[in-house]
Motif scaffolding. Structure first.
Motif, mmCIF file in Angstrom:
data_model
loop_
_atom_site.group_PDB
_atom_site.id
_atom_site.type_symbol
_atom_site.label_atom_id
_atom_site.label_comp_id
_atom_site.label_asym_id
_atom_site.label_seq_id
_atom_site.Cartn_x
_atom_site.Cartn_y
_atom_site.Cartn_z
ATOM 1 N N MET A 1 41.874 113.724 37.004
ATOM 2 C CA MET A 1 41.071 113.190 38.104
ATOM 3 C C MET A 1 40.488 111.850 37.673
ATOM 4 O O MET A 1 39.787 111.763 36.667
ATOM 5 C CB MET A 1 39.934 114.163 38.450
ATOM 6 N N PRO A 2 40.760 110.759 38.430
ATOM 7 C CA PRO A 2 40.245 109.436 38.058
ATOM 8 C C PRO A 2 38.751 109.314 38.382
ATOM 9 O O PRO A 2 38.208 110.059 39.187
ATOM 10 C CB PRO A 2 41.079 108.488 38.909
ATOM 11 N N TRP A 3 38.144 108.341 37.734
ATOM 12 C CA TRP A 3 36.721 108.084 37.914
ATOM 13 C C TRP A 3 36.519 106.633 38.358
ATOM 14 O O TRP A 3 37.176 105.728 37.862
ATOM 15 C CB TRP A 3 35.956 108.318 36.605
ATOM 16 N N PHE A 4 35.563 106.431 39.302
ATOM 17 C CA PHE A 4 35.201 105.073 39.719
ATOM 18 C C PHE A 4 34.270 104.495 38.662
ATOM 19 O O PHE A 4 33.223 105.054 38.343
ATOM 20 C CB PHE A 4 34.511 105.103 41.089
ATOM 21 N N ALA A 5 34.681 103.367 38.066
ATOM 22 C CA ALA A 5 33.965 102.800 36.937
ATOM 23 C C ALA A 5 32.923 101.793 37.385
ATOM 24 O O ALA A 5 33.176 100.945 38.261
ATOM 25 C CB ALA A 5 34.955 102.140 35.968
ATOM 26 N N LEU A 6 31.754 101.860 36.781
ATOM 27 C CA LEU A 6 30.676 100.894 36.985
ATOM 28 C C LEU A 6 30.228 100.386 35.622
ATOM 29 O O LEU A 6 30.111 101.149 34.665
ATOM 30 C CB LEU A 6 29.488 101.533 37.712
ATOM 31 N N ASP A 7 29.962 99.110 35.522
ATOM 32 C CA ASP A 7 29.513 98.504 34.273
ATOM 33 C C ASP A 7 28.119 99.007 33.920
ATOM 34 O O ASP A 7 27.317 99.345 34.797
ATOM 35 C CB ASP A 7 29.522 96.983 34.417
ATOM 36 N N ASP A 8 27.816 99.068 32.589
ATOM 37 C CA ASP A 8 26.504 99.570 32.193
ATOM 38 C C ASP A 8 25.375 98.607 32.553
ATOM 39 O O ASP A 8 24.187 98.978 32.501
ATOM 40 C CB ASP A 8 26.470 99.860 30.693
ATOM 41 N N GLY A 9 25.716 97.386 32.953
ATOM 42 C CA GLY A 9 24.686 96.448 33.435
ATOM 43 C C GLY A 9 24.674 96.317 34.949
ATOM 44 O O GLY A 9 24.093 95.365 35.488
ATOM 45 N N ASP B 162 41.632 94.315 59.972
ATOM 46 C CA ASP B 162 40.590 95.312 60.210
ATOM 47 C C ASP B 162 40.386 96.171 58.962
ATOM 48 O O ASP B 162 39.851 97.276 59.038
ATOM 49 C CB ASP B 162 40.920 96.209 61.405
ATOM 50 N N GLY B 163 40.742 95.638 57.813
ATOM 51 C CA GLY B 163 40.532 96.357 56.563
ATOM 52 C C GLY B 163 39.612 95.601 55.624
ATOM 53 O O GLY B 163 39.246 94.448 55.865
ATOM 54 N N PHE B 164 39.275 96.221 54.496
ATOM 55 C CA PHE B 164 38.390 95.627 53.486
ATOM 56 C C PHE B 164 38.988 95.890 52.102
ATOM 57 O O PHE B 164 39.833 96.771 51.916
ATOM 58 C CB PHE B 164 36.983 96.228 53.575
ATOM 59 N N VAL B 165 38.481 95.146 51.095
ATOM 60 C CA VAL B 165 38.894 95.341 49.702
ATOM 61 C C VAL B 165 37.675 95.144 48.806
ATOM 62 O O VAL B 165 36.851 94.256 49.046
ATOM 63 C CB VAL B 165 40.026 94.384 49.304
ATOM 64 N N ILE B 166 37.542 95.968 47.787
ATOM 65 C CA ILE B 166 36.417 95.878 46.845
ATOM 66 C C ILE B 166 36.694 94.747 45.860
ATOM 67 O O ILE B 166 37.778 94.654 45.278
ATOM 68 C CB ILE B 166 36.217 97.214 46.107
ATOM 69 N N HIS B 167 35.704 93.923 45.584
ATOM 70 C CA HIS B 167 35.841 92.758 44.714
ATOM 71 C C HIS B 167 36.090 93.207 43.259
ATOM 72 O O HIS B 167 35.397 94.062 42.725
ATOM 73 C CB HIS B 167 34.565 91.904 44.795
ATOM 74 N N ASP B 168 37.144 92.607 42.610
ATOM 75 C CA ASP B 168 37.492 92.845 41.199
ATOM 76 C C ASP B 168 37.663 94.341 40.882
ATOM 77 O O ASP B 168 37.337 94.822 39.783
ATOM 78 C CB ASP B 168 36.415 92.264 40.271
ATOM 79 N N TYR B 169 38.202 95.077 41.818
ATOM 80 C CA TYR B 169 38.359 96.526 41.595
ATOM 81 C C TYR B 169 39.254 96.821 40.383
ATOM 82 O O TYR B 169 38.916 97.648 39.535
ATOM 83 C CB TYR B 169 38.932 97.178 42.862
ATOM 84 N N LEU B 170 40.402 96.142 40.291
ATOM 85 C CA LEU B 170 41.364 96.447 39.220
ATOM 86 C C LEU B 170 40.912 95.912 37.869
ATOM 87 O O LEU B 170 41.523 96.236 36.840
ATOM 88 C CB LEU B 170 42.736 95.881 39.571
ATOM 89 N N ASP B 171 39.814 95.098 37.839
ATOM 90 C CA ASP B 171 39.289 94.647 36.546
ATOM 91 C C ASP B 171 38.531 95.764 35.832
ATOM 92 O O ASP B 171 38.384 95.734 34.605
ATOM 93 C CB ASP B 171 38.362 93.455 36.743
ATOM 94 N N TYR B 172 38.083 96.748 36.575
ATOM 95 C CA TYR B 172 37.287 97.815 35.988
ATOM 96 C C TYR B 172 37.899 99.211 36.184
ATOM 97 O O TYR B 172 37.455 100.178 35.550
ATOM 98 C CB TYR B 172 35.865 97.819 36.592
ATOM 99 N N ASN B 173 38.894 99.302 37.049
ATOM 100 C CA ASN B 173 39.480 100.600 37.365
ATOM 101 C C ASN B 173 40.997 100.543 37.188
ATOM 102 O O ASN B 173 41.602 99.472 37.257
ATOM 103 C CB ASN B 173 39.144 101.000 38.802
ATOM 104 N N LYS B 174 41.601 101.703 36.981
ATOM 105 C CA LYS B 174 43.041 101.781 36.767
ATOM 106 C C LYS B 174 43.785 101.649 38.086
ATOM 107 O O LYS B 174 43.280 102.024 39.144
ATOM 108 C CB LYS B 174 43.400 103.113 36.105
ATOM 109 N N SER B 175 45.017 101.151 37.974
ATOM 110 C CA SER B 175 45.861 101.020 39.161
ATOM 111 C C SER B 175 46.464 102.372 39.520
ATOM 112 O O SER B 175 46.378 103.346 38.766
ATOM 113 C CB SER B 175 46.975 100.013 38.904
ATOM 114 N N ARG B 176 47.106 102.406 40.671
ATOM 115 C CA ARG B 176 47.754 103.632 41.122
ATOM 116 C C ARG B 176 48.852 104.056 40.142
ATOM 117 O O ARG B 176 48.977 105.240 39.812
ATOM 118 C CB ARG B 176 48.346 103.401 42.518
#
Length: 322
Positions: free
Chosen positions: A1-9, A82-96
């Motif tokens: 199960m993948p996890w959504f990553a957030l920086d410690d800062g 009519d869609g959106f994308v999270i900024h720099d998502y692949l810099d902190y999270n794994k790809s599909r």
């Protein structure tokens, strides 16, 4: 199960502080949704508007944490209309592709573990079955082996009645089997052996309780005396050595195929020991007599050696007269 990553800062980042708690809560929910469905940060407009209010969506777009279709950020891909994308998502999270590869590797590891566990169970079951069959075979074989075992009659072997050696009184304590007795005929003087002969039966009746050397009929003959006298001369006391020889083998209960041969070896050993004693220095042999050592020495003892030698020589020559 993948996890959504957030920086410690993340909690003190200027964009987070500017967006406010409500907008940041929407951002976390949208990030978890994208990670769960492996969208690599792309979001459907319906999901975004369902999770948050128009005000919170506009705050995330204003601080640059969320992009809508037609955005100008060079680092992020364009979402669908009519869609959106999270900024720099692949810099902190794994790809599909990375997540699916990790899932496949985990699945293979799990399959290998299950296969190994299955083989171990089968091996244990096989060993248990084999052990059970072996015990059943042993249990069934034991009665058969007892039934098929040969029956032995509880009777004396080769003769009727009880052997003297089968009783405690007749036991000699010698582990070797009894050898047949012999009727000895003694060889002439100068032969290689003191005597040899055919086997003779063991005496019965009153002599049955004699020791083996007596039961086998050993006697000292004139021919044996002549052999000892001619070979060793007067150095061996034949009667004394023979008495010791008989006493020794009577006490041990041993048997010999040829008692005269055993007696001959005994005499040779006595003669050797006598010669060794004669070659030793006698007590006082190295004493030097001093002048005036005594005027009246005691009379010399009469020696019987000459008489004994004369008797032996007479015996060797066949003259029985003294």
């Amino acid at each position: 199960m993948p996890w959504f990553a957030l920086d410690d800062g993340f909690d003190t980042h200027p964009k987070v502080r500017k967006a406010g708690n409500a907008a940041i809560g929407l951002f976390v929910r949208l990030g978890v949704h994208a990670t769960k469905h492996l969208t690599e940060g792309h979001l459907d407009g319906v999901i975004v508007r369902d999770y948050g209010t128009p005000a919170t969506v506009r705050k995330l777009i204003a601080v640059g944490m969320l992009h809508e279709h037609g955005h100008a950020c060079p680092r992020c891909p364009q979402p669908v209309e009519d869609g959106f994308v999270i900024h720099d998502y692949l810099d902190y999270n794994k790809s599909r592709a990375q997540i699916e590869a990790a899932r496949e590797a985990a699945r293979k590891r799990q399959n290998r573990g299950r296969e190994s566990a299955r083989r171990n169970r089968e091996a244990r079951d096989s060993a248990a079955n084999l052990d059970g069959n072996s015990r059943e075979n042993d249990a069934s074989f034991a009665p058969n082996s007892r039934e098929n075992a040969p029956r032995f009659e509880d009777s004396p072997a080769g003769h009727e009645g009880v052997s003297r050696r089968d009783t405690h009184e007749g036991a000699t304590g010698v582990p070797s089997p009894p050898l047949p007795s012999q009727n000895y005929g003694v060889a002439d003087v100068g032969g290689d052996s003191a005597g040899s002969g055919a086997h003779a039966p063991r005496p019965d009746g009153p002599s049955a309780d004699l020791a083996p050397i007596d039961a086998d009929g050993f006697t000292l003959t004139d021919a044996m005396r002549r052999w000892a006298l001619q070979t060793f001369g007067p150095t061996v006391d034949i009667d004394h050595s023979t008495a010791q020889f008989v006493s020794h083998y009577r006490s041990t209960g041993a048997r010999r195929r040829s008692w005269p041969d055993a007696w001959q070896k005994w005499i040779r050993d006595d003669a050797k020991r006598a010669a060794e004693r004669a070659n030793r220095p006698q007590q006082g042999a190295f004493l030097v007599p001093l002048p005036g050592g005594g005027q009246n020495p005691p009379p010399a003892r009469r020696s019987t050696t000459d008489e004994r030698v004369a008797g032996w020589l007479a015996l060797a020559s066949g003259d029985d007269t003294p």
